[in-house]
Design a protein around this motif. Structure first.
Motif, short mmCIF file in Angstrom:
data_model
loop_
_atom_site.label_atom_id
_atom_site.label_comp_id
_atom_site.label_asym_id
_atom_site.label_seq_id
_atom_site.Cartn_x
_atom_site.Cartn_y
_atom_site.Cartn_z
N ALA A 100 48.48 31.52 10.08
CA ALA A 100 49.29 31.92 11.24
C ALA A 100 50.64 31.21 11.25
CB ALA A 100 48.52 31.63 12.53
N ILE A 101 50.66 29.93 10.92
CA ILE A 101 51.93 29.19 10.87
C ILE A 101 52.83 29.77 9.78
CG2 ILE A 101 53.01 26.95 10.36
CD1 ILE A 101 50.45 25.68 11.59
N ALA A 102 52.27 29.99 8.60
CA ALA A 102 53.07 30.53 7.48
C ALA A 102 53.62 31.91 7.83
CB ALA A 102 52.22 30.58 6.22
N ASN A 103 52.79 32.75 8.42
CA ASN A 103 53.26 34.09 8.78
C ASN A 103 54.28 34.04 9.91
OD1 ASN A 103 51.73 35.35 6.84
ND2 ASN A 103 50.02 35.75 8.22
N THR A 104 54.10 33.13 10.85
CA THR A 104 55.06 32.99 11.94
C THR A 104 56.42 32.57 11.40
OG1 THR A 104 53.30 32.39 13.47
CG2 THR A 104 55.52 31.75 14.09
N ILE A 105 56.44 31.65 10.47
CA ILE A 105 57.70 31.22 9.85
C ILE A 105 58.34 32.40 9.12
CG2 ILE A 105 58.69 29.76 8.04
CD1 ILE A 105 56.58 27.64 8.88
N SER A 106 57.54 33.16 8.39
CA SER A 106 58.08 34.28 7.62
C SER A 106 58.56 35.42 8.52
CB SER A 106 57.04 34.81 6.64
OG SER A 106 56.77 33.83 5.66
N LEU A 124 65.56 21.40 11.37
CA LEU A 124 64.77 22.58 11.01
C LEU A 124 63.28 22.24 10.99
CD1 LEU A 124 64.73 25.53 10.16
CD2 LEU A 124 65.05 24.78 7.80
N LYS A 125 62.93 21.11 10.40
CA LYS A 125 61.52 20.69 10.39
C LYS A 125 61.01 20.47 11.80
CE LYS A 125 61.60 18.28 5.97
NZ LYS A 125 61.44 16.99 5.29
N ALA A 126 61.81 19.81 12.63
CA ALA A 126 61.41 19.56 14.02
C ALA A 126 61.25 20.87 14.78
CB ALA A 126 62.43 18.67 14.70
N SER A 127 62.11 21.82 14.52
CA SER A 127 62.03 23.12 15.18
C SER A 127 60.73 23.84 14.82
CB SER A 127 63.23 23.98 14.80
OG SER A 127 63.09 25.28 15.28
N ILE A 128 60.38 23.80 13.54
CA ILE A 128 59.13 24.45 13.10
C ILE A 128 57.93 23.76 13.71
CG2 ILE A 128 57.66 24.86 11.09
CD1 ILE A 128 60.27 25.42 9.51
N ARG A 129 57.91 22.43 13.70
CA ARG A 129 56.76 21.68 14.23
C ARG A 129 56.65 21.80 15.75
NH1 ARG A 129 53.99 17.81 11.12
NH2 ARG A 129 53.50 16.70 13.01
N ASP A 130 57.78 21.71 16.46
CA ASP A 130 57.74 21.67 17.92
C ASP A 130 57.67 23.05 18.55
OD1 ASP A 130 57.91 18.94 17.66
OD2 ASP A 130 60.07 18.87 18.03
N LYS A 131 58.34 24.02 17.96
CA LYS A 131 58.40 25.33 18.60
C LYS A 131 57.36 26.30 18.07
CE LYS A 131 63.22 25.05 19.85
NZ LYS A 131 64.57 25.51 19.56
N LEU A 132 57.06 26.26 16.79
CA LEU A 132 56.14 27.23 16.22
C LEU A 132 54.74 26.66 16.02
CD1 LEU A 132 58.46 28.94 13.59
CD2 LEU A 132 57.92 29.70 15.88
N GLU A 133 54.66 25.55 15.30
CA GLU A 133 53.34 25.01 14.96
C GLU A 133 52.57 24.58 16.20
OE1 GLU A 133 51.18 21.81 12.00
OE2 GLU A 133 53.25 21.44 12.62
N ARG A 134 53.24 24.00 17.15
CA ARG A 134 52.57 23.52 18.36
C ARG A 134 51.80 24.64 19.05
NH1 ARG A 134 56.02 22.38 23.47
NH2 ARG A 134 54.39 22.73 24.98
#
Length: 164
Positions: free
Chosen positions: A111-117, A147-157
């Motif tokens: 889900a994280i990988a697809n969300t990023i894509s 960019l890393k913080a954005s992925i971790r805080d906004k998407l992965e969380r």
């Protein structure tokens, strides 16, 4: 075993609505397709673990929040990409970064990988062998820490809240 039956019945109902024909025969066919689908995916989703009805009901608001955040992030990224494309000067620094992830389940990592894509301007390229790092290509990595913080805080969380 009870959860397989419950899921098969729900998938049978969904099949009736998707196919546009509500009948007993169509419901049975949809339930049969649901059982085949669950059997083919049971290793990926581990239906035996943590599948109480209450747990599923508690996930619905979290899934709704995740989908809302996803739509907001897709919209913001689309506007940013449009500004880059329509700008007079192409001022980007494309690159690949390694993003450490906290997810432990295969479904969450997917889900994280697809969300990023799905987010314009980023693409998940690979997952490390230990399943702890995603390699992400971005159209602009001028600030890789942000960019890393954005992925971790906004998407992965939100993915972790919805899927784990």
């Amino acid at each position: 075993m009870r959860q397989y039956i419950a899921y098969a019945l729900v998938l049978g109902i969904i099949w009736c609505f998707v196919s546009g024909k509500i009948s007993i025969l169509n419901f049975m066919f949809g339930s049969f397709l649901g059982v085949l689908t669950m059997l083919s995916l049971k290793k990926l989703y581990r239906l035996e673990e943590d599948t109480s009805c209450g747990n599923c009901m508690r996930r619905i608001p979290k899934l709704a929040t995740f989908l809302t955040i996803l739509m907001i992030e897709i919209t913001k990224a689309s506007v940013l990409i449009a500004k880059i494309i329509l700008g007079p000067k192409l001022d980007i620094r494309p690159g690949i970064i390694a993003v450490p992830i906290r997810a432990s389940k295969d479904a969450s990592i997917t889900a994280i990988a697809n969300t990023i894509s799905l987010t314009p301007g980023t693409l998940t390229i690979d997952v490390s062998d230990d399943m702890k790092t995603l390699y992400v290509h971005s159209i602009d990595v001028s600030d890789p820490v942000a960019l890393k913080a954005s992925i971790r805080d906004k998407l992965e969380r939100y993915v972790l809240e919805a899927f784990e």
